[in-house]
Design a protein around this motif. Sequence first.
Motif, PDB file in Angstrom:
ATOM      1  N   UNK A   1       0.838  -1.203   0.000  1.00  0.00           N
ATOM      2  CA  UNK A   1       0.000   0.000   0.000  1.00  0.00           C
ATOM      3  C   UNK A   1       0.875   1.256   0.000  1.00  0.00           C
ATOM      4  N   UNK A   2       1.891   1.251   0.857  1.00  0.00           N
ATOM      5  CA  UNK A   2       2.779   2.406   0.972  1.00  0.00           C
ATOM      6  C   UNK A   2       3.538   2.651  -0.328  1.00  0.00           C
ATOM      7  N   UNK A   3       4.038   1.600  -0.918  1.00  0.00           N
ATOM      8  CA  UNK A   3       4.806   1.730  -2.154  1.00  0.00           C
ATOM      9  C   UNK A   3       3.944   2.268  -3.292  1.00  0.00           C
ATOM     10  N   UNK A   4       2.719   1.783  -3.387  1.00  0.00           N
ATOM     11  CA  UNK A   4       1.819   2.286  -4.438  1.00  0.00           C
ATOM     12  C   UNK A   4       1.531   3.779  -4.237  1.00  0.00           C
ATOM     13  N   UNK A   5       1.332   4.183  -3.006  1.00  0.00           N
ATOM     14  CA  UNK A   5       1.043   5.604  -2.739  1.00  0.00           C
ATOM     15  C   UNK A   5       2.261   6.478  -3.027  1.00  0.00           C
ATOM     16  N   UNK A   6       3.445   6.039  -2.611  1.00  0.00           N
ATOM     17  CA  UNK A   6       4.648   6.827  -2.893  1.00  0.00           C
ATOM     18  C   UNK A   6       4.907   6.925  -4.390  1.00  0.00           C
ATOM     19  N   UNK A   7       4.662   5.857  -5.126  1.00  0.00           N
ATOM     20  CA  UNK A   7       4.819   5.895  -6.583  1.00  0.00           C
ATOM     21  C   UNK A   7       3.839   6.899  -7.190  1.00  0.00           C
ATOM     22  N   UNK A   8       2.628   6.905  -6.678  1.00  0.00           N
ATOM     23  CA  UNK A   8       1.630   7.876  -7.164  1.00  0.00           C
ATOM     24  C   UNK A   8       2.092   9.303  -6.884  1.00  0.00           C
ATOM     25  N   UNK A   9       2.561   9.541  -5.662  1.00  0.00           N
ATOM     26  CA  UNK A   9       3.048  10.893  -5.318  1.00  0.00           C
ATOM     27  C   UNK A   9       4.254  11.281  -6.181  1.00  0.00           C
ATOM     28  N   UNK A  10       5.137  10.331  -6.470  1.00  0.00           N
ATOM     29  CA  UNK A  10       6.320  10.621  -7.281  1.00  0.00           C
ATOM     30  C   UNK A  10       5.934  11.018  -8.709  1.00  0.00           C
ATOM     31  N   UNK A  11       4.847  10.430  -9.203  1.00  0.00           N
ATOM     32  CA  UNK A  11       4.377  10.769 -10.551  1.00  0.00           C
ATOM     33  C   UNK A  11       3.727  12.146 -10.587  1.00  0.00           C
ATOM     34  N   UNK A  12       3.421  12.683  -9.404  1.00  0.00           N
ATOM     35  CA  UNK A  12       2.862  14.025  -9.325  1.00  0.00           C
ATOM     36  C   UNK A  12       1.389  14.066  -9.408  1.00  0.00           C
TER      37      UNK A  12
END
Length: 145
Positions: free
Chosen positions: A134-145
Amino acid sequence: MDAILIINGPNLDMLGIRQPEVYGYDTLADVEALCQRTAEEENVSIDFRQSDSEAEIMGWIKKGRATTSGLILNPAGFTSTSIAILDALLIYDRPIIEVHISPLFRRDEFRHLSYPSKAASAKIEGFGIRGYEFALRKLAEWARG
């Protein structure tokens, strides 16, 4: 490709052996494999680490500022004790998600306090190793902007 730093604290190398009634039977290798699969799906890379050393964890956090776009931290036994790790996290000026395999709020009273939470962007606990996904998916989303 964005890199996500994943740091695991003390005794997490004993997952699957240590208190399986609390932490389950998944191993740290299982956590890493789950994170690697998730990272590939999200088109990010991961830097996956574990240490029983507070100083080593602090060093990784500080160095990660220059090379990563987000941090997943399971501080484990340092959760309720390390102001030094909190201070390092306050230097890390990217999103931080604190992850705990077990629900801290259902554990011993002394485990309810989390110093890293004071620097975290979010906290996930009680979902077993899926919390890392869950955390990794959210951080990836935030990284994409």
